[in-house]
Every structure is written in C-alpha cells, then in structure tokens.
Enzyme design. Structure first.
Site, PDB file in Angstrom:
ATOM      1  NE  ARG A  27     -58.723 -57.828 -71.375  1.00 26.98           N
ATOM      2  CZ  ARG A  27     -58.054 -58.751 -70.734  1.00 26.98           C
ATOM      3  NH1 ARG A  27     -58.246 -57.910 -69.361  1.00 26.98           N
ATOM      4  NH2 ARG A  27     -56.567 -58.751 -70.795  1.00 26.98           N
ATOM      5  NE  ARG A  36     -64.892 -60.406 -70.795  1.00 26.59           N
ATOM      6  CZ  ARG A  36     -65.607 -60.539 -69.923  1.00 26.59           C
ATOM      7  NH1 ARG A  36     -66.715 -60.500 -69.689  1.00 26.59           N
ATOM      8  NH2 ARG A  36     -64.373 -60.794 -68.854  1.00 26.59           N
ATOM      9  CG  ASP A  72     -58.274 -68.640 -72.783  1.00 29.73           C
ATOM     10  OD1 ASP A  72     -57.487 -66.975 -73.426  1.00 29.73           O
ATOM     11  OD2 ASP A  72     -57.121 -69.066 -72.314  1.00 29.73           O
ATOM     12  CE1 TYR A 149     -51.367 -68.358 -67.223  1.00 26.07           C
ATOM     13  CE2 TYR A 149     -50.843 -70.019 -68.756  1.00 26.07           C
ATOM     14  CZ  TYR A 149     -50.837 -68.138 -68.447  1.00 26.07           C
ATOM     15  OH  TYR A 149     -50.521 -67.447 -68.783  1.00 26.07           O
TER      16      TYR A 149
END
Ligand code: CP3
Length: 339
Positions: A27, A36, A72, A149
């Site tokens: 980003r 994006r 990811d 996670y």
C-alpha cells in the site's frame, strides 16, 4: 543465473550486499493502490496476471535484488476451510475460528494444486517476466503464526485464545500445527516446482512464547517443514521478537536467519556464530524519517552486519505511510555502499 541474493544465501562472497524489503509490494506504492482500487485483496492474490504485476512493481520502481511473490501467509488456512475474509480497512477475519479438537477434525486437507494453484501460476508468470533479472522468493507462514490467526479468528495484540489453549491442551495445539505444516509442505513444494528460487518462512508471533514453550510447541512442526525443502533452495526463517531464542534458532535447518530491529546485528552475530547468513534489520519506522537519516542508519547497519553473510532488509514489513522515495533512498544507499 548470477544473483547477489542467491550467492549471499549460499554463503558466497559478492561485490556488494543484496537488499529487498519485506512487504515490498503494497500500500505504500501508489502503483499498487491503483491496481488494488479496482479489486479486493483476496481477488488480487487469486488473479495471477495482477499478482504478478504487483510483484514486479518494487523490482522496477526500487531496483531491489529479489522479488517476493504477491500472496498472503493466510491463504492455506482458507484452503483448509477456515473461511478467510478481509473487511475493508480491517485485518483478516476467519469465519470458523479453530478452538477445539472437533474444530481441528473439521478442517480439510486441501489439494493445493486445486485450491492454491493460482499462487503457483503467479510464480510461473513472475519467473517468465523477470527472465533472470532477479530471483523469486516463495513463502509461507510458520505453523505457530498461522495457528495464531486461525485460533484467534483474526488479528490480536496478545492472542489470549491461542495461549490459553496452548496451556490447557498443548497436544491439541501441536496436532493443529502438524496439520498446518503438512499442508504448508505441499504448498511450498508447489511454489518451488513453479520456479521459486528461495523460501522464506514468516514467524511473526513466535516471540509470544517463552523459550521453553517455543521449543516444545512450535519447533517440531516448523523443523519438519524446513527439512522438507530441497537442498538447492535456500531457506530463510524470519521471526519477530526472537532475541530470547537465538541459541535454538542457530540450530535450525536454515541458511538465512532474518531478525527484527530490536537487537543490533553484530550482537545477533555473536550469539549465532559465523555460519548463518543474517537478514535484516532496519527498523521499518526509520523509513518514515528523511533520506539523510535513512542513509546514516544504513551506514550503521552495514557496519554492524560486516562480520558475515548479510542480506539487507527491514526488521519487519514496510509501513503503509512510508514515502516511496524513502524506500528508494534505502535501496540506493545499500547498493552504492562499499561491500
Ligand atoms: O512482501 C510482499 O510484498 C509479498 C506479499 C505479502 C503480503 N503479506 C501481502 C499483503 C507477504 C509476504 C505477507 C506476509 C504476511 N501476511 C505476514 C507475515 C509478515 C508480517 O507482516 O508479519 C502476516 C502476519 C500476514 C497476515 C496479514 N495480511 C495481515 C495481518 C494483514 C492485514 C494487515 C495489513 O498489513 O494490511 C494482511 C493483508 C496484506 N497482506 C496486505 C498485503 C499487501 C494489505 C492488503 C491490502 O491491500 O489491503
């Protein structure tokens, strides 16, 4: 292929040190945001043409010495049925957090080619487009960090659900880690077959555990994963908050140890000995300061990294507010310095 990055991974001397940045596609780059803006993050990962395009952006814009595949660490958990989503402006979220032995039973053993084949296709496209310019790094999360996670159901400061479970039923947590490692091995092999020339394992949350518990709970599955990688592919292990674990990390089956910014590199070197190549470890926040400050910090880092093999990188991912010109100043400072 002549590559300073691969040569350094193998412990061979080079004319200067290689440099790349963790999270280098992202980003902070307007060119990334432009892609994006038109697609969600998960769709971007799952569209090889677009994922390849953003993988190459930092190679073209910054001149880094390696490309890392745009994907990811959490994608394999989605393939296992945990139901990954990214809400706008939010972190990752799992629809089905894994909090019991029954939840582990309900996970699927995916066919990685069917469910994650798009990542392999991205690797192929990137290799073809780079045509030998710089090597391609594939990656996965450590079993412990992925479990963090999956159990918490998303991001957390302290991961209380995971840590509670790891005290109550360490065997169940180890079983979850084993399953994640089995899937990750197939996932990494798919990336290597598609052309990944080095592998990095990200252990963002390993530092939550004491040294004793990291050895008991996190280490066995991680070791199996690392040992499964074929000998010709260099293995890089990144851990955040690893200072209390250096005496065990030095014994891992890896070529490169990537450390965060907390401990100066010469002190890390003293503790791990001369053999391991080190990667890191500029504080990502330093890239928020002026280019003059960045150049001074790079000089300091290069001096402290002088005692052995060193791949220059940050101590964690580049931050979204980083000015691209500062990232470029970092790369330029490394590439124009004496070895
Ligand atoms: O390094 C690269 O440029 C390659 C791509 C890459 C991404 N994530 C893209 C991404 C890599 C190597 C990762 C690793 C990753 N993902 C880690 C380990 C490294 C670390 O930073 O600790 C972790 C913990 C994740 C999980 C993850 N992915 C989180 C917690 C988040 C949300 C927070 C955030 O930083 O946005 C993501 C999203 C993510 N992964 C983005 C990118 C470019 C931002 C997505 C967007 O464009 O909105």
């Amino acid at each position: 292929m002549h590559s300073r990055f691969l040569q350094t991974c193998r412990g061979e001397p080079t004319d200067r040190r290689p440099v790349w940045l963790m999270r280098q596609a992202g980003r902070y780059l307007p060119e990334y945001r432009a892609v994006r803006d038109k697609t969600s993050f998960l769709e971007l990962c799952a569209t090889p043409e677009l994922a390849a395009k953003v993988t190459l952006q930092p190679v073209d814009l910054l001149g880094v010495d390696a490309a890392i595949i745009f994907a990811d660490i959490l994608l394999p958990l989605d393939a296992m049925g945990a139901g990954l989503s990214f809400a706008k402006g939010d972190g990752p979220r799992f629809e089905h957090p894994i909090r019991s032995r029954e939840d582990i039973q309900a996970l699927v053993r995916p066919d990685v080619h069917a469910s994650l084949g798009y990542v392999f296709e991205t690797v192929r496209l990137v290799r073809a487009e780079l045509n030998g310019r710089v090597p391609v790094i594939g990656f996965a999360g450590s079993p412990w960090t992925l479990a963090a996670y999956a159990v918490e159901g998303g991001v957390s400061q302290a991961f209380p659900e995971l840590l509670r479970w790891s005290y109550e039923d360490p065997q169940a947590v180890r079983q979850l880690l084993d399953l994640i490692a089995e899937v990750s091995v197939e996932y990494l092999h798919g990336q290597i077959e598609a052309g990944a020339q080095a592998i990095q394992i990200f252990d963002t949350w390993g530092g939550l555990l004491s040294a004793r518990r990291w050895r008991e709970i996190a280490l066995p599955a991680l070791s199996r994963m690392l040992e499964s990688i074929p000998g010709e592919v260099p293995r890089i292990f990144y851990m955040r908050g690893s200072a209390h674990l250096l005496d065990v990390l030095r014994t891992l089956p890896i070529e490169v140890l990537s450390v965060d910014w907390r401990m100066p590199l010469d002190e890390v070197r003293q503790q791990v000995g001369p053999e391991l190549v080190l990667q890191g470890n500029l504080d990502p926040c330093a890239l928020l300061a002026s280019p003059d400050v960045i150049r001074a910090e790079v000089e300091e880092l290069l001096a402290r990294g002088r005692g052995g093999g060193h791949i220059v990188n940050l101590g964690h991912g580049i931050l979204p507010p980083t000015p691209p010109a500062n990232a470029k100043a970092f790369v330029d400072a490394v590439q124009s310095a004496a070895p």
